[in-house]
Enzyme design. Structure first.
Site, PDB file in Angstrom:
ATOM      1  N   GLY A  93       0.795  -1.217   0.000  1.00 15.90           N
ATOM      2  CA  GLY A  93       0.000   0.000   0.000  1.00 15.90           C
ATOM      3  C   GLY A  93       0.831   1.271   0.000  1.00 15.90           C
ATOM      4  N   GLY A  97       4.696  -2.062  -5.142  1.00 12.20           N
ATOM      5  CA  GLY A  97       4.213  -2.877  -6.263  1.00 12.20           C
ATOM      6  C   GLY A  97       4.049  -2.047  -7.519  1.00 12.20           C
ATOM      7  CE1 TYR A 131       0.557  -7.162 -11.193  1.00 12.74           C
ATOM      8  CE2 TYR A 131      -0.756  -9.143 -11.150  1.00 12.74           C
ATOM      9  CZ  TYR A 131       0.413  -8.471 -10.851  1.00 12.74           C
ATOM     10  OH  TYR A 131       1.424  -9.139 -10.209  1.00 12.74           O
TER      11      TYR A 131
END
Length: 147
Positions: A93, A97, A131
């Site tokens: 978070g 990523g 994604y």
């Protein structure tokens, strides 16, 4: 928080193994130790298509992306398949990523890859949201595979 993305180095092995163990536990997967050893060796084998980028935060590796490139059957460039992406729970978070994904997109554009594609588990809503944001916002990524 500053996230730095770079290629994996041999000295990253101990930290990667910690994250890899967390990855396997998160996905409830069991693999033999020789598979883990083989995966690490392949990252540094020039004959292997497996590559790894790591995300550092304050000098500590907090995530990794394992990927491979291959010739496509009906395309002119190479495809990039994102095999595994994992972020330490401490850093989730916080953009780690996304930084790994942004890095792969930029790498793909710079290297002339045809596509970046991946799979993710239907239940992994965090990964799917990350994604999916690329599918909707970046024309370089043509599709994703879900299972």
């Amino acid at each position: 928080m500053t996230v730095t993305i770079r290629d994996a180095r041999p000295e990253d092995e101990a930290r990667w193994r910690e994250l890899w163990a967390d990855y396997l536990a998160f996905y409830e997967v069991t693999v033999d130790a020789d598979i883990t050893d083989q995966t690490w060796r392949r990252v540094f084998d020039p004959a292997s298509a497996i590559l790894m980028r790591v995300a550092e935060v304050d000098g500590r590796i907090m995530g990794f992306a394992l990927y491979l490139t291959h010739e496509g059957t009906w395309i002119r460039g190479r495809d990039c398949y994102l095999e595994d992406l994992f972020v330490d729970p401490e850093a989730r978070g916080k953009g780690v990523g996304r930084a790994l994904m942004d890095d792969l997109v930029e790498l793909g554009k710079a290297k002339g890859w045809s596509r970046l594609y991946w799979h993710t588990n239907e239940q992994n809503k965090t990964a799917r949201a990350l994604y999916d944001s690329y599918v909707e916002s970046d024309g370089h990524i043509r599709y994703r595979i879900s299972f």
